[in-house]
Design a protein around this motif. Sequence first.
Motif, PDB file in Angstrom:
ATOM      1  N   SER A  94      -7.100 -10.068  -2.781  1.00  0.00           N
ATOM      2  CA  SER A  94      -7.331 -11.202  -3.646  1.00  0.00           C
ATOM      3  C   SER A  94      -6.196 -11.065  -4.948  1.00  0.00           C
ATOM      4  N   PRO A  95      -5.679 -11.980  -5.388  1.00  0.00           N
ATOM      5  CA  PRO A  95      -4.488 -11.774  -6.304  1.00  0.00           C
ATOM      6  C   PRO A  95      -5.173 -11.001  -7.602  1.00  0.00           C
ATOM      7  N   LYS A  96      -6.185 -11.023  -7.770  1.00  0.00           N
ATOM      8  CA  LYS A  96      -6.830 -10.330  -9.007  1.00  0.00           C
ATOM      9  C   LYS A  96      -7.052  -8.890  -8.595  1.00  0.00           C
ATOM     10  N   ALA A  97      -7.554  -8.613  -7.414  1.00  0.00           N
ATOM     11  CA  ALA A  97      -7.656  -7.222  -7.021  1.00  0.00           C
ATOM     12  C   ALA A  97      -6.143  -6.575  -7.007  1.00  0.00           C
ATOM     13  N   ALA A  98      -5.213  -7.182  -6.359  1.00  0.00           N
ATOM     14  CA  ALA A  98      -3.672  -6.917  -6.405  1.00  0.00           C
ATOM     15  C   ALA A  98      -3.075  -6.665  -7.821  1.00  0.00           C
ATOM     16  N   GLU A  99      -3.585  -7.276  -8.652  1.00  0.00           N
ATOM     17  CA  GLU A  99      -3.336  -6.961  -9.728  1.00  0.00           C
ATOM     18  C   GLU A  99      -3.871  -5.736 -10.357  1.00  0.00           C
ATOM     19  N   GLU A 100      -5.098  -5.591 -10.206  1.00  0.00           N
ATOM     20  CA  GLU A 100      -5.866  -4.340 -10.606  1.00  0.00           C
ATOM     21  C   GLU A 100      -5.263  -3.039  -9.801  1.00  0.00           C
ATOM     22  N   VAL A 101      -4.800  -3.166  -8.722  1.00  0.00           N
ATOM     23  CA  VAL A 101      -3.927  -1.869  -7.991  1.00  0.00           C
ATOM     24  C   VAL A 101      -2.630  -1.820  -8.763  1.00  0.00           C
ATOM     25  N   ASN A 157       4.844  -7.204  -1.481  1.00  0.00           N
ATOM     26  CA  ASN A 157       5.195  -7.956  -2.789  1.00  0.00           C
ATOM     27  C   ASN A 157       6.364  -7.273  -3.452  1.00  0.00           C
ATOM     28  N   VAL A 158       7.677  -7.709  -2.950  1.00  0.00           N
ATOM     29  CA  VAL A 158       8.799  -7.010  -3.285  1.00  0.00           C
ATOM     30  C   VAL A 158       9.066  -7.098  -4.842  1.00  0.00           C
ATOM     31  N   ARG A 159       8.858  -8.449  -5.312  1.00  0.00           N
ATOM     32  CA  ARG A 159       9.072  -8.618  -6.691  1.00  0.00           C
ATOM     33  C   ARG A 159       8.132  -7.756  -7.796  1.00  0.00           C
ATOM     34  N   GLN A 160       6.971  -7.813  -7.297  1.00  0.00           N
ATOM     35  CA  GLN A 160       6.073  -6.875  -8.160  1.00  0.00           C
ATOM     36  C   GLN A 160       6.445  -5.270  -8.050  1.00  0.00           C
TER      37      GLN A 160
END
Lengths: 298, 238
Positions: B167-174, B194-197
Motif C-alpha cells: 500500500s502507499p503507506k507501507a511503501a512510504e515506510e519502506v 517507483n523510479v522517481r522515489q
Amino acid sequence: MVDFIQNTLDGIFIGSSYALLAIGFTLIFGVMRRLNLSYGPSIMLGVFAGTLLYIQLNAGLLVVGLATVVGAVLAGLYVERICFWAVRRGAALASMVSSFAIWMQLEEAVTIVFPDRTYPFPPLADFTLKLGPFWVRGEHLIMFICASLLTILLHLLLYRTRFGLAIRAVSENPTAAKFMGINTGLVVMFAFALASVIGGVAGYLIASTDQQVTPLFGLWATFKGLIAMTLGGMGSIPGAIAGGLLLGVIEAQSVWYLGTEYRDLVAYAVLFAFLVFRPGGLFAQKSAMQSRLAARRV
Amino acid sequence: MTMLEVRNLHVTYGKVRAVRGICLDVAEGQIVTLIGANGAGKSSVMHAICGVIKPQAGQITFNGRDISGLPSHRIVPQGIAQVPEGRMIFEDLTIRENLLVGGYVRSRGTDDERIDEVLELFPVLRPRLVEPAANLSGGQQQMLAIARGLMSNPAFLMLDEPSLGLSPKAAEEVFDLIGKLRASGVTILLVEQNVRQALAIASRGYVLESGQVILQGGSTELLSDERLINAYLGIRRH
C-alpha cells in the motif's frame, strides 16, 4: 473386540518402523522436492553390510547395528551424489528415473555378492510380554521404543539446532535459503545422511524382527515408506508418523480378518482411496498452499 | 571509496543473455539505484553479485576482493546481503526463526543481541516474534524480509523491489527505512519500480535496457534527463 485391540497394538508396533521409513522419505522429499526411489535399496545395502559381519565374524548386535547404519548412510550418500547432486535442479523426473536405475544397480550388486535367496539376521530380543488379555512381542516393543526415541531426537535436531533450522529453511524455500548464505548443497547432503541413519535403524529393527534378509528388502522398504508417506502427506513429518502407524494398523487388521494374502491388497486399496479422495494425505501440506497464495499476493 | 565494482558482467540463462557487459560502481555509504523495465537484467545483476547465480563472464570486486563466481555461502559472510524480490520470507517458520536464518552466517551465540539491535528499526515485529511469519500482512512481511537481510550485519545491502505490491503507506515506510539504513552507514543497491522515489533517495542511478547500461549518472542529472523522463517517469508517453 480383544482381537481388534490386539491387532491395533501389533499394527502400531510394526507401523512405528513404517513411520521411520516414511520420515526418511519425507525428509529427502522436503529438501529436494524429488522422490528418491533408491531409499529402500540403500537401506537394504546397509542391512546386508550388517548380515555380512554377522555371518562372517559372528559379530554382536551392536556391531551389526552400527554396520547397518553406516552401510545405509554410505549408500544413501552415493545415491545423493549420483541421482540428485549430478542431476541439475528442476530435472525432477530425471532424478527419479536415475534413482530407479541406481535401485536396480544396488539390487544387482547385492545379488552378486549374496547369491542365495535369504540370509540370517541376528534377533534383537526373544521374549513376550503379557498385559492382561494382550500379548506384546519383545522385538515389537523394542522397535516401538527405538522409533519413538529416534523421532524425538529428530524433532530436537530440527527444532532446537541451527542446522535443523537450515534444513527447515531449505525445505520451505531453497532459493531464499541461498540468499541467506546457507550452503544448500551441504544441507541437502546432510539431510540425506540423516534420512539414511533413520532408514538404517529402521532396517535393522525390521530385519532383526524378521530374523532374515533378502535382496527384495529394498523394494519392500521403498513401498512401505512411499505408501506411509503418501497416506500421511508428502513432506510432513507428523504426517509420516501418522501414515506409518495407519498403514501398520490397516495391515494387521486385514491379516487377521481377511488373511495374509489380502494384506498388501488392502493397503493398496486404501492408498488408492486416499489418492482419489484426499490426495494431500492426512496432513495435507499447508506450505504448498501458502506459497501458492503468496505467489498470488505478489 | 568504491565498495563494489562490477566490470563487464555477463549473465545467461540457457540461451537468454540477461546481462551483457554491465559495469557499475557503488561507493561506500551511497544508495545506488538500478532502473529499467521488466527483463532489463536488474535482478540478474543482483543475483550475480550475491552469488545466487554464477555469472558467465566479468569481474565483481567487493572491498578490493574478487568475489566473482563464488557461491552465496562464501559471499554473504563477507558482508553482502540481499532482500530478494517477492520477499521470500519463510512462512512456515516463526518470525524469530526467519531472523535467525538471516543471521545464519554469523558466528554463534550472539543471535539474541543481534535480533534486539535489528528490531530497534522494526518495533512492530517485536511483540510477534513467536508467531508464524505467514500471519504478517504484506507490508509487515516486507519489513521482516529487510530485517532478516540485516541480521547478518551487512555492509552492503541489495533491495530488489522492496515496495512492490505494498500500500502507499507501507511503501512510504519502506522508503523511510531505507533512508535510516543509509544514515546508519549501510551501502545500498536498490531496484525499484517507483523510479522517481528511488532517484529521490539515491545518489546515483544506472538505467538498464536489454542487459546493458544505456544511461548513468547522478540522481538529479537523471531526473532531468529527457530520455529517462520519456521512458520511466511517464510525463509524456510515446
